[in-house]
Design an enzyme around this catalytic site. Structure first.
Site, PDB file in Angstrom:
ATOM      1  CG  HIS A 382      26.331 -34.039  -8.696  1.00  0.00           C
ATOM      2  ND1 HIS A 382      25.599 -34.988  -8.070  1.00  0.00           N
ATOM      3  CD2 HIS A 382      27.288 -33.761  -8.112  1.00  0.00           C
ATOM      4  CE1 HIS A 382      25.904 -35.401  -6.962  1.00  0.00           C
ATOM      5  NE2 HIS A 382      27.110 -34.707  -7.069  1.00  0.00           N
ATOM      6  CE  LYS A 573      11.527 -32.553 -13.098  1.00  0.00           C
ATOM      7  NZ  LYS A 573      12.413 -33.696 -13.224  1.00  0.00           N
ATOM      8  NE  ARG A 574      16.460 -24.029  -9.067  1.00  0.00           N
ATOM      9  CZ  ARG A 574      17.381 -23.260  -8.358  1.00  0.00           C
ATOM     10  NH1 ARG A 574      17.670 -23.484  -7.105  1.00  0.00           N
ATOM     11  NH2 ARG A 574      17.889 -21.859  -9.016  1.00  0.00           N
ATOM     12  CE  LYS A 579      16.519 -29.589 -13.512  1.00  0.00           C
ATOM     13  NZ  LYS A 579      16.740 -30.869 -12.892  1.00  0.00           N
ATOM     14  CB  THR A 681      16.898 -37.610  -7.021  1.00  0.00           C
ATOM     15  OG1 THR A 681      16.996 -36.102  -6.731  1.00  0.00           O
ATOM     16  CG2 THR A 681      18.173 -38.203  -6.941  1.00  0.00           C
ATOM     17  CE  LYS A 685      13.895 -37.102  -3.706  1.00  0.00           C
ATOM     18  NZ  LYS A 685      14.310 -35.789  -3.711  1.00  0.00           N
TER      19      LYS A 685
HETATM   20  C1  26W Z   1      28.158 -23.475  -9.986  1.00  0.00           C
HETATM   21  C2  26W Z   1      26.786 -23.571 -10.203  1.00  0.00           C
HETATM   22  C3  26W Z   1      26.139 -24.829  -9.939  1.00  0.00           C
HETATM   23  C4  26W Z   1      25.510 -25.177  -8.776  1.00  0.00           C
HETATM   24  C5  26W Z   1      24.768 -26.425  -8.872  1.00  0.00           C
HETATM   25  C6  26W Z   1      26.509 -25.641 -10.867  1.00  0.00           C
HETATM   26  C7  26W Z   1      25.828 -27.039 -11.063  1.00  0.00           C
HETATM   27  C8  26W Z   1      25.285 -27.278  -9.831  1.00  0.00           C
HETATM   28  C9  26W Z   1      24.646 -28.738  -9.591  1.00  0.00           C
HETATM   29  C10 26W Z   1      25.400 -29.836  -9.975  1.00  0.00           C
HETATM   30  C11 26W Z   1      23.297 -28.948 -10.247  1.00  0.00           C
HETATM   31  C12 26W Z   1      22.639 -30.165  -9.727  1.00  0.00           C
HETATM   32  O1  26W Z   1      21.771 -30.211  -8.963  1.00  0.00           O
HETATM   33  N1  26W Z   1      22.419 -31.266 -10.475  1.00  0.00           N
HETATM   34  C13 26W Z   1      21.731 -32.140 -10.353  1.00  0.00           C
HETATM   35  O2  26W Z   1      22.371 -33.167  -9.471  1.00  0.00           O
HETATM   36  C14 26W Z   1      21.429 -34.369  -9.281  1.00  0.00           C
HETATM   37  C15 26W Z   1      22.115 -35.050  -7.991  1.00  0.00           C
HETATM   38  O3  26W Z   1      22.962 -35.872  -8.528  1.00  0.00           O
HETATM   39  C16 26W Z   1      21.161 -35.063 -10.471  1.00  0.00           C
HETATM   40  O4  26W Z   1      20.162 -36.075  -9.931  1.00  0.00           O
HETATM   41  C17 26W Z   1      20.449 -34.116 -11.364  1.00  0.00           C
HETATM   42  O5  26W Z   1      20.297 -34.939 -12.767  1.00  0.00           O
HETATM   43  C18 26W Z   1      21.584 -32.858 -11.552  1.00  0.00           C
HETATM   44  O6  26W Z   1      20.835 -31.845 -12.554  1.00  0.00           O
END
Ligand code: 26W
Length: 842
Positions: A382, A573-574, A579, A681, A685
């Site tokens: 992701h 968003k975060r 971003k 995503t 929406k």
């Molecule tokens: C280990 C810390 C950590 C925690 C969560 C690293 C990375 C993440 C996630 C992968 C971050 C995340 O939420 N990525 C997002 O995933 C979405 C679903 O596929 C995508 O639409 C977003 O572009 C992406 O940033």
């Protein structure tokens, strides 16, 4: 074509209420209130009524749930195990009653009981068991697997505390522990009988040698067999939450593990009055499922996080193997009957854990165990952010999971051995291909482990899949050229249109019927209304109603008045530098300065709405929240721009707030540095709810552009290839600033403290970094972005034409349904057959 006025609940789910059904539901709610909640209706709180209503609805779910489980067994359907450390569920009452098409019945029943239906829905706490995109995608996918008819099992952790609550104090983010369980959770069932031991630490002892093997790969007279003797065990106990599919066709299970100590206490310490010691191990155990790590890009890298990852992965795989053996008697057929999807690398230890179970508990030789594992597991990536790619120190793994580290070494040996005789792989690439990163302290690359242990590896958008091949997995892709694919993300239209936007849903249902709810492609039928001015007027009215609803909420919460006639320009968003919320607020400042310079200009009124949490330790992201609030305070109190520009930062962004904001948006900000947003995503929406996107050619914006058409989206900025070229050939932010006076003036105002008179130097470092480094290419994209915003203004002036473009967005978003994405996973990766065929609306 004259259509009735916009009303609150969508038609299908607003099919006329059936008095007998209402009466029956009313009765059930009263019984639950009396005999489960134990409250006298005369003194019941709104939360009591919520609990009673949820329990009443739950009764209607359980029957179908049991039917589903029986069906899965009887049809020996292929099971899909979705392993995710995050499930960003939000609220479940509205989702359940909407998917069971009993929304009007529920409203009528509560109304007849003298209880405010909307108040009951609003009192439910969000299940915030996730950070952002990855967690919400998991929740949408669970709902879609149930809706398209797949035997989908979600596995995760039942955190006592989800993502922190965000408070804004004097413009700064403050994190407050989240406490969703204090009020009880009527949607979960504790499964006291479903428990597994999960080991940590200890040592590995050689038992006897493993030698030749019989034809099924089972070891015959083993020279060396290893026994892992963990130093401690933690108990994983299951909590099951039903996942209601559209029309209740299927009720799948989300199984969340909670950690319990193997011993209730150390009695001897207790008797010696060492009370803290007596419970030390208990606290250590329960800490594992205590709280969600609030990072969504930079791994905390803490031991507790690794214990969380192994805890839920081991419990989930043990549960899967137990279920498989109880039905099929042999583990050899696992890949045929089950497939495991790893939601990023957080459950990547599943590769080593399944091999361990197959070798240590089922006597397979490692190579065969690895083949069985590869045939069962698949991995979704992701993010490409280098800092987000997980790796764990070898010494930590050797101490906490000694048997797994041993197995990872053996998998790596097999992996590297395979490469050794591939002449086209240059020997100096071996280190890049190894599961072990030898640079600095030795670390295990969890992305590599997941890749090598999986049958397929997918990105979450077309561009992301391509970039995975060209960057993070370049070498592995060369070795396994057919392993990487991409499945572009999707969102469930039940929650993200039907439930959060009844005004628009009613209009759509009246125009094209409601088959689209189960078959999203039918939305295309709306295209024929783009030349129907009456319909476009109704469409605009629905948007207007949602904007008034949001404006009322913002006035209530922030006492900031937003003009529903203005363009609602939204970025939610975060908080993360890639971003580029900073680019958005800098453009707002430039626009503010422009309005101040030309107050009589015919400016298009604009409301800039922001919301988003920053990881607790991500200080630059928190500073950008402060800047947005500093600018908001200045702009919103400046009479010169009163009805031309407003800025608002809404606190505590979560699923429920998104459901309130998204239907009210005219413009959706998707402005990440190209190549850095894997998909997005939220972008889907917004477009689905009739907002135009202003964005870069990044992630799924690329596919949205392809589907909605170039006239109906505002694309600007460098492409991913251009960003990469600038990184290679040098990027000169000073030149960009010099070439753009608006940007220069804006940065000077920010640097000099115009928006922070209480601390003039607050943003000096931020502006310096932009001027000297600008890693996220803001200065390179600023001029194009500002110009595109003005282009948006010009389009917005013509409300009929804007409504037409917005309607085309809604009409052409069918492909972005998570039902489509899940069907692609099922056919391309899982080898599972959804019961309901695409387009098979009943
Ligand atoms: C280990 C810390 C950590 C925690 C969560 C690293 C990375 C993440 C996630 C992968 C971050 C995340 O939420 N990525 C997002 O995933 C979405 C679903 O596929 C995508 O639409 C977003 O572009 C992406 O940033």
């Amino acid at each position: 074509m004259n259509l009735p006025d916009v009303q609150n609940d969508p038609p299908r789910t607003e099919s006329r209420t059936d008095p007998s059904r209402v009466a029956e539901l009313k009765k059930t709610i009263e019984i639950k209130l009396l005999y489960v909640v134990g409250k006298d209706p005369a003194h019941a709180s709104i939360h009591d009524w919520y609990t009673a209503t949820a329990l009443a609805v739950r009764d209607r779910i359980v029957d179908r749930w049991i039917d589903t489980t029986r069906h899965t067994y009887s049809q020996s359907e292929k099971r899909v195990y979705y392993l995710s450390l995050e499930f960003l569920i939000g609220r479940l009452l509205t989702d359940s009653i909407a998917n069971l098409e009993m929304m009007p019945d529920c409203r009528a029943a509560l109304t007849e009981l003298g209880v405010d239906y909307d108040a009951v829905r609003a009192v439910e706490p969000d299940a915030a068991l996730g950070n952002g995109g990855l967690g919400r995608l998991a929740a949408c996918y669970m709902e879609s697997m149930a809706s398209v008819g797949l035997a989908g099992f979600g596995y995760g952790i039942r955190y006592d505390h989800g993502l922190f609550r965000q408070q804004i104090r004097d413009g700064w983010q403050i994190e407050v522990p989240e406490d969703w369980l204090t009020v009880g959770n009527p949607w979960e069932f504790e499964r006291a009988e479903v428990t597994f031991h999960v080991g940590f630490g200890g040592r590995v002892e050689p038992k006897e040698a493993v030698g030749a093997q019989d034809k099924s790969g089972l070891a015959k007279s083993a020279p060396t067999k290893f026994i892992w003797r963990p130093a401690e065990y933690v108990i994983a106990i299951a909590y099951d939450t039903p996942v209601v599919g559209w029309q209740g066709n299927r009720i799948n299970t989300l199984r969340l593990w909670s950690a319990r100590p193997s011993e209730p206490m150390q009695f001897d310490e207790f008797n010696r009055g060492l009370h803290l010691d007596a419970f030390a191990e208990q606290v250590r155990a329960t800490n594992i499922s205590r709280v969600l790590y609030p990072d969504d890009s930079t791994p905390a890298g803490q031991e507790l996080r690794l214990k969380q990852e192994y805890f839920f992965t081991s419990a989930s795989l043990q549960d899967m193997v137990r279920r498989h053996l109880s039905q099929f008697g042999t583990i050899a057929t696992l890949p045929k009957a089950a497939t495991v999807q790893l939601n990023d690398t957080h459950p990547a230890l599943a590769v080593a854990e399944l091999v361990r179970i197959l070798v240590d508990e089922h006597g397979y030789v490692l190579s065969t165990a690895l083949e069985l594992t590869q045939a069962t597991i698949a991995y979704t990536n992701h993010t490409l952010l280098p800092e987000a790619l997980e790796s764990w120190p070898v010494p930590l793994l050797e101490r906490l999971l000694p048997r797994h580290m041993q197995i990872i070494y053996e998998i790596n040996a097999l992996h590297l051995a395979k490469i050794a005789n591939r002449r086209e792989i240059p020997k100096d690439r071996l280190h890049a291909l190894s599961l072990i990163d030898e640079h600095g302290g030795r670390r295990v690359r969890m992305g590599h482990l997941a890749f090598v242990g999986s049958k397929r590896v997918n990105g979450v958008s077309g561009l992301h899949g391509q970039l995975m091949r060209e960057t993070v997995f370049k070498d592995l892709n060369q070795l396994y050229p057919d392993r990487i694919t991409h499945i572009t993300n999707g969102v469930t239209f039940r929650r993200w249109l039907v439930q959060c936007n009844p005004a628009l849903t009613s209009l759509i249902n009246e125009a094209i019927g409601d088959g689209w709810i189960g078959d999203a492609d039918q939305l295309k039928k709306l295209e024929k209304f783009t030349s129907d001015s009456a319909f476009l007027e109704r469409f605009a009215q629905a948007k207007r109603a949602n904007k008034e609803r949001l404006a009322a909420a913002v006035a209530r919460r922030l006492s900031v008045n937003l003009d529903p006639g203005a363009m609602f320009d939204v970025q939610i968003k975060r908080m993360h530098e890639y971003k580029r919320q900073l680019l958005n607020i800098l453009e707002a400042i430039a626009h503010y300065q422009a309005i101040k310079a030309e107050p009589n200009e015919d400016w298009v009124p604009r409301v800039k709405i922001f919301a988003g949490k920053a990881a607790a330790s991500y200080h630059r992201a928190k500073l950008i929240i402060k800047l947005i609030n500093d600018v908001a305070r200045m702009v919103n109190n400046d009479p010169a721009v009163r009805d031309k520009l407003r800025v608002a930062f809404l606190p505590n962004y979560n699923v429920s707030l998104a459901e309130l904001i998204i239907p009210a948006a005219d413009l959706s900000e998707q402005i990440s540095t190209a190549g850095m947003e894997a998909s997005g995503t939220g972008n889907m929406k917004f477009a689905l709810n009739g907002a135009l996107t202003i964005g870069t050619y990044d992630g799924a914006n690329v596919e949205i552009h392809q589907h909605v058409g170039a006239d109906n989206i505002l694309i600007f900025g460098l492409s991913a290839a251009e960003v990469a070229a600038r990184r290679r050939e040098g990027h000169d932010p000073r030149a960009n600033i010099a070439a753009c006076p608006e940007l220069a003036a804006t940065l000077e105002a920010v640097r000099s403290g115009v928006f922070s008179p209480d601390d003039p130097g607050r943003y000096a470092q931020l502006v310096d970094d932009l001027t000297n480094h600008d890693f996220f290419m803001l200065t390179a994209d600023f001029a194009a972005y500002a110009a595109k915003q003005r282009e948006g203004d010009d389009l917005y002036r013509n409300s009929g034409d804007w409504a037409r473009r917005a309607l085309l967005n809604t009409a052409r978003m069918g492909w972005f349904s998570s039902d489509r994405a899940i069907r692609e996973y099922a056919s391309e990766i899982w080898g599972a057959k959804p019961e309901t065929q695409a387009g098979a609306a009943e």
